[in-house]
Design a protein around this motif. Sequence first.
Motif, PDB file in Angstrom:
ATOM      1  N   TRP A  36       0.374   4.152   1.370  1.00  0.00           N
ATOM      2  CA  TRP A  36       0.366   4.766   2.701  1.00  0.00           C
ATOM      3  C   TRP A  36      -0.503   3.880   3.582  1.00  0.00           C
ATOM      4  CZ3 TRP A  36      -0.703   7.482  -1.771  1.00  0.00           C
ATOM      5  CH2 TRP A  36      -2.042   7.526  -2.152  1.00  0.00           C
ATOM      6  N   SER A  37      -0.315   3.959   4.866  1.00  0.00           N
ATOM      7  CA  SER A  37      -0.918   2.978   5.788  1.00  0.00           C
ATOM      8  C   SER A  37      -2.437   2.928   5.726  1.00  0.00           C
ATOM      9  CB  SER A  37      -0.459   3.257   7.221  1.00  0.00           C
ATOM     10  OG  SER A  37      -0.893   4.543   7.626  1.00  0.00           O
ATOM     11  N   TRP A  38      -3.094   4.017   5.485  1.00  0.00           N
ATOM     12  CA  TRP A  38      -4.555   4.049   5.511  1.00  0.00           C
ATOM     13  C   TRP A  38      -5.187   3.862   4.131  1.00  0.00           C
ATOM     14  CZ3 TRP A  38      -6.027   8.103   2.483  1.00  0.00           C
ATOM     15  CH2 TRP A  38      -5.122   9.153   2.340  1.00  0.00           C
ATOM     16  N   LYS A  82       0.844  -1.189   0.000  1.00  0.00           N
ATOM     17  CA  LYS A  82       0.000   0.000   0.000  1.00  0.00           C
ATOM     18  C   LYS A  82       0.882   1.243   0.000  1.00  0.00           C
ATOM     19  CE  LYS A  82      -4.125  -1.874   2.106  1.00  0.00           C
ATOM     20  NZ  LYS A  82      -5.178  -1.629   3.073  1.00  0.00           N
ATOM     21  N   GLN A  95     -12.521   7.848  -4.374  1.00  0.00           N
ATOM     22  CA  GLN A  95     -11.353   7.967  -3.498  1.00  0.00           C
ATOM     23  C   GLN A  95     -10.092   7.528  -4.221  1.00  0.00           C
ATOM     24  OE1 GLN A  95     -13.569   5.557  -1.150  1.00  0.00           O
ATOM     25  NE2 GLN A  95     -14.101   7.037   0.424  1.00  0.00           N
ATOM     26  N   ASP A 138      -6.924   2.416   0.935  1.00  0.00           N
ATOM     27  CA  ASP A 138      -7.875   1.323   0.716  1.00  0.00           C
ATOM     28  C   ASP A 138      -7.722   0.748  -0.690  1.00  0.00           C
ATOM     29  OD1 ASP A 138      -8.887   3.443  -0.707  1.00  0.00           O
ATOM     30  OD2 ASP A 138     -10.916   3.296   0.102  1.00  0.00           O
TER      31      ASP A 138
END
Length: 195
Positions: free
Chosen positions: A52-54, A50, A81, A56
């Motif tokens: 970045w950590s957040w 991913k 998004q 989706d």
Amino acid sequence: MRRSAVVIILVLTGLVLFGQGACIHVKALVAQLLLQRAFDATVATGLKAKPWSWADTWPIARIEVKRLGASAIVLAGSSGQALAFGPGHVEFTPDAGERGVVIYSAHRDTHFRFLQHVTIGDEIVVTRNDGKVFRYRADGASIVRFDASGIDPLSGGYELVLSTCWPFDAATSGPMRYLLHATLIADVAAAWANE
């Protein structure tokens, strides 16, 4: 005194509006740098990385039009998004190099701004996150309503469609879409079919 207050308010309003417009482009640029890093890690390790950590979503491909020096990392899914950060792979369409119509969609003012400069015959290179590379040749374009593309993702060929809003210079969104059609270059398609 009154006149200077009006001028100050107008200047501040202009700066805020400029800042909002610039923010979209800065976010798109920074996101593509983080996505490139995650894409490279995925190709190297074979594991979904991913950006970045957040996040989706994750990078699934890199698309390039070398004649234009254009490149973008494609994300899994085409939600609003995901499209804020890069082109999205439209759900339920095949992966690059597979039989059917691969569809990538992006905003006309950021990641797919270069589509207006792609010409018939241009080569579009798609590198999947498993490291496989596929070459497509641009062979047509169409302008359609968003709900009337006529594309069958499960058709028998090996095709790529890049989709963005139309017209390119519009200030607001509308129902029309620009579709760039490309076909997998024959020698690559034949080699893939024989595997």
